[in-house]
Write a protein that holds these residues in place. Structure first.
Motif, PDB file in Angstrom:
ATOM      1  N   ALA A   1     -23.922  62.499  30.848  1.00 19.98           N
ATOM      2  CA  ALA A   1     -22.812  63.446  30.749  1.00 19.98           C
ATOM      3  C   ALA A   1     -23.304  64.891  30.732  1.00 19.98           C
ATOM      4  O   ALA A   1     -22.568  65.801  31.127  1.00 19.98           O
ATOM      5  CB  ALA A   1     -21.996  63.153  29.497  1.00 19.98           C
TER       6      ALA A   1
ATOM      7  N   ARG B   1     -16.464  64.987  34.658  1.00 20.58           N
ATOM      8  CA  ARG B   1     -15.673  63.857  35.164  1.00 20.58           C
ATOM      9  C   ARG B   1     -14.187  64.019  34.879  1.00 20.58           C
ATOM     10  O   ARG B   1     -13.781  64.474  33.822  1.00 20.58           O
ATOM     11  CB  ARG B   1     -16.150  62.554  34.510  1.00 20.58           C
TER      12      ARG B   1
ATOM     13  N   GLU C   1     -24.445  56.357  29.625  1.00 22.58           N
ATOM     14  CA  GLU C   1     -23.346  57.240  30.023  1.00 22.58           C
ATOM     15  C   GLU C   1     -23.368  58.593  29.298  1.00 22.58           C
ATOM     16  O   GLU C   1     -23.273  59.642  29.919  1.00 22.58           O
ATOM     17  CB  GLU C   1     -22.037  56.493  29.732  1.00 22.58           C
ATOM     18  N   HIS C   2     -23.504  58.553  27.975  1.00 22.10           N
ATOM     19  CA  HIS C   2     -23.385  59.823  27.237  1.00 22.10           C
ATOM     20  C   HIS C   2     -24.544  60.770  27.509  1.00 22.10           C
ATOM     21  O   HIS C   2     -24.418  61.976  27.344  1.00 22.10           O
ATOM     22  CB  HIS C   2     -23.222  59.561  25.733  1.00 22.10           C
TER      23      HIS C   2
END
Lengths: 295, 264
Positions: B79, B84, B75-76
């Motif tokens: 990013a 989001r 996820e990071h």
């Protein structure tokens, strides 16, 4: 009486270092880290053993700091990589450190009487030991508060702060929350062990049991600091911790002076912390018309 | 710009609670496209978004952003290219930190964070200008804690944070669902404004049919983990809520009939 107060201040300054460590996990990372019970004794053990073996006390204290950081790293890895809940990760490291500390010292306690400590050089200027501790403690605490104020204002420091505040958002903004958690735990436990090393040298002995209940003392100091001296600004929050740790020691010294048996100390501290932590609930209970949400 | 290819996602696979959330979903979005994603509860809209964002890994299939395979990235790391906004206004901002601190964290999305000071004076000016354009009066109190703001203000701030550093894809997960109608309208207007100005490739999940029709230039409807409707251009412009309801009924009705046929 003055002796009691100065003694409490000197001890409070050394425990302030530990309090700041507890603050980093409890308030900034938003986890209750029990590793500290082991890492404070570890710091004492490493420093005492180092000094007994003839190391320079400052070097021995630095090694203690490093040892605490390693302990924090272990807890961090257990929590982030093996997904063990934070509280349990800390307990596991704490229990493991008990054996590690006994191995470091080779026995349950080490006396440092008549040995060189970090305070010796100040005493050689003709200063009484208590005052030597206060002077060195003040210098260290001042340096530490400034250093941490700077660090938590940097990009990495802000990333650590936001991890505790809102991990979802942190990840959405590209922050590896595992890394920041581990980093916070390393810093926290490094400081706690550092504090343990300073305390051991001030009381001239290290004991494998000295960590027992320390988390509660740390929490009590954090809460006393926030309630009595709390500020919004981060620098103010750090200073409040130091004042909280000193106040805690003065309170303890006074209740002992008033005749409370020393064996009841931990009970007294635990009750104080329980009351302080439940203040928001008690307040709301007493004032049922106010349903404002407290952050 | 975004390619979701044959993505399957199920929760609790291999157990009695297994729930198939996405069945071979494929979507391709061109640069500048603004997709509104609509569907009933459990249709898989949010799951699709979370699979793109990397909150969930996929069981099968791939996700590409700007031709780069991000399927295996955590996820990071994703990013860096994604902006989001979440349904819960609490999720997108850090309550205990100031407005400018939140913006400064967002401004560094995808950048390496070092020991430089977390916020510079020059940035503050930039944030002030951006905040002014939201017309919420936040520019005059940039140091107050975000926890003191209303849900609508927090969502507007999160939108600004998501777009401050231009993302390749903006993911909006029912970001107005928790707001009152008037505030929701205002936040949608801000969304429109930011998307148009920055020509952002956007995927907006909503369960409000009117909003799904009014905003964006392409509409995708999902049902039971599959895409059942995909309209854009003129056809989308002419769409009405009645059309959409009818299409929805048709699609879900057929599905139902098929299931029955299989069972009998």
């Amino acid at each position: 009486m003055l002796d009691i107060i100065t003694g409490a201040i000197s001890l409070g300054l050394l425990w302030a270092v530990m309090t700041i460590g507890v603050f980093i996990t409890y308030r900034i990372l938003n986890i209750a880290d029990l590793t500290v019970e082991g890492s404070i004794a570890m710091g004492a053990a490493i420093a005492a053993q180092g000094i007994t073996m003839g190391l320079n006390p400052f070097l021995a204290t630095a090694l203690a700091l490093a040892g605490g950081m390693a302990a924090g790293l272990i807890t961090g890895l257990l929590h982030t990589q093996l997904k063990i809940p934070a509280l349990l990760s800390g307990i596991l490291t704490m229990i493991a450190l008990w054996s590690v500390n006994l191995r470091i010292m080779g026995k349950a306690n080490i006396s440092l009487l008549r040995m060189n400590t970090v305070y010796t050089f100040l005493e050689s200027f003709g200063m009484d030991k208590t005052y030597a501790i206060i002077v060195l403690g003040l210098l260290l605490v001042l340096a530490l508060v400034s250093l941490l104020y700077w660090f938590f204002g940097t990009e990495i420091g802000s990333a650590i702060r936001v991890t505790g505040n809102n991990p979802h958002m942190a990840r959405a903004l590209g922050i590896n929350t595992n890394t920041t958690l581990i980093l916070g735990l390393i810093i926290s436990n490094g400081l706690v062990a550092f504090s343990g090393a300073l305390i051991a040298q001030s009381q001239s002995y290290a004991d494998v049991q000295m960590g027992t209940g320390s988390i509660v003392i740390g929490l009590a100091s954090v809460i006393i600091g926030e309630v009595l001296f709390g500020r919004q600004h981060f620098f103010g929050r750090l200073t409040a911790l130091v004042l909280g740790a000193v106040t805690y020691r003065i309170i303890i010294a006074l209740v002992l002076k008033l005749g409370m048996p020393a064996n009841d100390l931990k009970l007294f501290t635990a009750i104080t912390v329980a009351i302080a932590l439940s203040l928001p609930v008690i307040k709301q209970y007493l004032n049922p018309h106010r349903f404002r949400e407290v952050e | 710009m975004l390619l979701v290819k044959d993505v399957c996602k199920s929760f609790f696979p291999g157990t009695i609670n297994e729930k198939i959330a996405l069945k071979d979903v494929t979507v391709e979005m061109q640069e500048g496209e603004f997709v509104t994603l609509i569907g009933g509860n459990g249709a898989g809209k949010s799951t699709l978004l979370n699979c793109v964002a990397g909150v969930y890994g996929v069981n099968r299939g791939s996700v590409y952003v700007d031709d780069i395979d991000v399927t295996r990235l955590p996820e990071h790391k994703r990013a860096a290219v994604l902006g989001r906004v979440f349904q819960d206004p609490m999720m997108g901002t850090a309550a205990n930190m100031g407005i400018e601190e939140n913006l400064a964290l967002a401004y560094r999305r995808g950048e390496k964070r070092g020991l430089r000071w977390g916020i510079t004076r020059k940035e503050r000016e930039l944030y002030r200008r951006h905040l002014e354009r939201l017309e919420l009066g936040l520019e005059d109190r940039m140091d107050i804690k975000v926890g003191l703001l209303s849900g609508g203000q927090r969502q507007a701030l999160t939108l600004l944070m998501a777009t401050l550093k231009k993302p390749k894809v903006l993911l909006l997960d029912e970001h107005t669902a928790a707001l009152d109608p008037k505030t929701a309208q205002r936040v949608l207007e801000i969304t429109q404004q930011l998307v148009e100005e920055n020509n952002l490739t956007t995927m907006m999940v909503t369960h409000n049919m009117r909003d799904a029709i009014k905003y964006g230039n392409r509409l995708i409807m999902m049902h039971e983990g599959q895409i059942v409707l995909d309209i854009n251009g003129e056809e989308k412009k002419k769409l009405t809520v009645e059309d959409l309801l009818r299409r929805f009924g048709q699609v879900s009705g057929e599905e139902f009939a098929n299931d029955r046929a299989l069972l009998s």
